[in-house]
Design an enzyme around this catalytic site. Sequence first.
Site, mmCIF file in Angstrom:
data_model
loop_
_atom_site.group_PDB
_atom_site.id
_atom_site.type_symbol
_atom_site.label_atom_id
_atom_site.label_comp_id
_atom_site.label_asym_id
_atom_site.label_seq_id
_atom_site.Cartn_x
_atom_site.Cartn_y
_atom_site.Cartn_z
ATOM 1 N N ASN A 10 0.878 -1.223 -0.092
ATOM 2 C CA ASN A 10 -0.088 0.036 0.007
ATOM 3 C C ASN A 10 0.845 1.263 0.283
ATOM 4 O O ASN A 10 1.459 1.535 1.127
ATOM 5 C CB ASN A 10 -0.967 -0.111 1.446
ATOM 6 C CG ASN A 10 -1.736 1.172 1.462
ATOM 7 O OD1 ASN A 10 -1.756 2.059 0.357
ATOM 8 N ND2 ASN A 10 -2.292 1.432 2.699
ATOM 9 N N TRP A 11 0.987 1.883 -1.173
ATOM 10 C CA TRP A 11 1.840 2.910 -1.281
ATOM 11 C C TRP A 11 1.440 4.274 -0.566
ATOM 12 O O TRP A 11 1.953 5.153 -0.568
ATOM 13 C CB TRP A 11 2.264 2.994 -2.723
ATOM 14 C CG TRP A 11 3.046 1.857 -3.406
ATOM 15 C CD1 TRP A 11 3.306 0.716 -2.918
ATOM 16 C CD2 TRP A 11 3.504 2.084 -4.769
ATOM 17 N NE1 TRP A 11 4.231 0.205 -3.721
ATOM 18 C CE2 TRP A 11 4.370 0.718 -4.935
ATOM 19 C CE3 TRP A 11 3.842 3.151 -5.668
ATOM 20 C CZ2 TRP A 11 5.103 0.459 -5.983
ATOM 21 C CZ3 TRP A 11 4.515 2.544 -7.015
ATOM 22 C CH2 TRP A 11 4.956 1.421 -6.970
ATOM 23 N N LYS A 12 0.181 4.169 -0.547
ATOM 24 C CA LYS A 12 -0.459 5.490 0.167
ATOM 25 C C LYS A 12 -0.085 6.578 -0.665
ATOM 26 O O LYS A 12 -0.160 6.610 -1.904
ATOM 27 C CB LYS A 12 0.179 5.678 1.569
ATOM 28 C CG LYS A 12 -0.094 4.475 2.698
ATOM 29 C CD LYS A 12 -0.102 4.688 4.000
ATOM 30 C CE LYS A 12 -0.503 3.510 4.494
ATOM 31 N NZ LYS A 12 -0.446 3.407 6.254
ATOM 32 N N HIS A 97 -9.616 1.550 4.519
ATOM 33 C CA HIS A 97 -8.168 1.909 5.352
ATOM 34 C C HIS A 97 -8.726 2.513 6.538
ATOM 35 O O HIS A 97 -9.401 3.553 6.342
ATOM 36 C CB HIS A 97 -7.285 2.106 4.532
ATOM 37 C CG HIS A 97 -5.889 2.038 5.148
ATOM 38 N ND1 HIS A 97 -5.457 3.096 5.913
ATOM 39 C CD2 HIS A 97 -5.016 1.221 5.001
ATOM 40 C CE1 HIS A 97 -4.261 2.793 6.453
ATOM 41 N NE2 HIS A 97 -4.070 1.630 5.930
ATOM 42 N N GLU A 99 -6.903 5.155 7.650
ATOM 43 C CA GLU A 99 -6.865 6.468 7.373
ATOM 44 C C GLU A 99 -8.026 7.068 6.471
ATOM 45 O O GLU A 99 -8.164 8.225 6.690
ATOM 46 C CB GLU A 99 -5.517 6.697 6.587
ATOM 47 C CG GLU A 99 -4.187 6.295 7.331
ATOM 48 C CD GLU A 99 -3.056 5.404 6.718
ATOM 49 O OE1 GLU A 99 -2.889 5.724 5.580
ATOM 50 O OE2 GLU A 99 -1.976 5.219 7.419
ATOM 51 N N GLU A 167 -5.855 -4.546 10.393
ATOM 52 C CA GLU A 167 -4.555 -3.722 10.586
ATOM 53 C C GLU A 167 -5.133 -2.745 11.846
ATOM 54 O O GLU A 167 -5.880 -1.838 11.693
ATOM 55 C CB GLU A 167 -4.740 -2.635 9.518
ATOM 56 C CG GLU A 167 -4.606 -3.146 8.061
ATOM 57 C CD GLU A 167 -3.729 -2.216 7.256
ATOM 58 O OE1 GLU A 167 -2.628 -2.491 6.799
ATOM 59 O OE2 GLU A 167 -4.540 -1.341 6.991
ATOM 60 N N GLY A 173 2.097 2.618 10.763
ATOM 61 C CA GLY A 173 3.355 3.471 10.689
ATOM 62 C C GLY A 173 3.744 3.936 11.621
ATOM 63 O O GLY A 173 4.536 4.891 11.783
ATOM 64 N N SER A 213 2.999 -2.055 10.578
ATOM 65 C CA SER A 213 4.437 -2.349 10.296
ATOM 66 C C SER A 213 4.963 -3.516 10.511
ATOM 67 O O SER A 213 5.975 -3.994 11.140
ATOM 68 C CB SER A 213 4.558 -1.741 11.901
ATOM 69 O OG SER A 213 4.462 -0.301 12.112
ATOM 70 N N GLY A 234 2.637 -0.945 4.147
ATOM 71 C CA GLY A 234 2.756 0.244 4.089
ATOM 72 C C GLY A 234 3.951 0.711 3.853
ATOM 73 O O GLY A 234 4.729 0.635 2.759
ATOM 74 N N GLY A 235 4.802 1.230 4.717
ATOM 75 C CA GLY A 235 5.967 1.955 4.652
ATOM 76 C C GLY A 235 6.973 0.863 4.002
ATOM 77 O O GLY A 235 8.010 1.381 3.192
HETATM 78 P P1 PGA Z 1 2.459 0.139 7.606
HETATM 79 O O1 PGA Z 1 1.314 0.622 6.812
HETATM 80 O O2 PGA Z 1 3.095 -0.855 6.987
HETATM 81 O O3 PGA Z 1 3.608 1.542 7.424
HETATM 82 O O4 PGA Z 1 2.360 0.394 9.015
HETATM 83 C C1 PGA Z 1 0.220 -0.345 6.762
HETATM 84 C C2 PGA Z 1 -0.919 -0.142 5.983
HETATM 85 O O5 PGA Z 1 -1.728 1.014 6.575
HETATM 86 O O6 PGA Z 1 -1.558 -0.716 5.223
#
Ligand code: PGA
Length: 251
Positions: A10-12, A97, A99, A167, A173, A213, A234-235
């Site tokens: 997930n590149w966000k 998600h 977010e 999640e 993050g 994470s 994500g990251g």
């Molecule tokens: P993260 O994000 O790996 O940076 O914690 C995961 C996500 O929100 O899909």
Amino acid sequence: MSRKVLIAGNWKMNGLIKGSQALAKEIALATKSLKPQAEVLVCPPFTLLTTVKKALRGSRVMLGAQDCHMEEKGAHTGDVSPYMLKDAGCDYVILGHSERRTDHKESSALVKAKAESALKAGLKVIICVGETLDERNKGKALSVTEKQVKDSLPDGATASNTVIAYEPVWAIGTGKTATPQDAQEVHAHIRKVLAQKLSKSVATRMRILYGGSMKPQNASELLNEEDIDGGLIGGASLKAEDFMTIVSKAK
Ligand code: PGA
């Protein structure tokens, strides 16, 4: 286990054309030399879908988006329909998600409507659920995720068109990861809820990803848990080497 592991990046809201082309190409190339233990998916922002699609050509890496509108088309300034995503070459769309639930006040009812529309458009959906730290501390992790699963799951969900991503919001993050045991507890509970809501057979085959994470250092132990069928990363999905190390940990 009959469920095929899915590792999704997930590149966000990250990436410009130049660097993203290179990242996608590296992932495509590295995936070719791996045994097909895992399905690999990258979900860049809308502006990069076409670029990334081209960069992935000839590889088995799939393409996904991070959200869509529930309507097919029309007067919805700034929104993108699932049919447009399909047209751009997407296989998947991430929905609900945390977010988006926070930044855009998305309810589970809206996530469900979007998911039903995405399925109609021929996309597969990844439905995200997860509790906040406050909810976990109050002992509500299972009840909160249960309600989100029940309320967000689209009508018509099958094991092949729907994936759940657990999640925990406090792990996204932050560098904090749920312990494999804590994650497994929630995953097993989600599978029980899916069995009640759909059927035992669908629940046994539906994939439940962990996100929050996940990184090269902790991927193995998380993926070793019985009910963890992959990751939403994500990251660590923004660096080909880290992402591919996670892919290589798939059983
Ligand atoms: P993260 O994000 O790996 O940076 O914690 C995961 C996500 O929100 O899909």
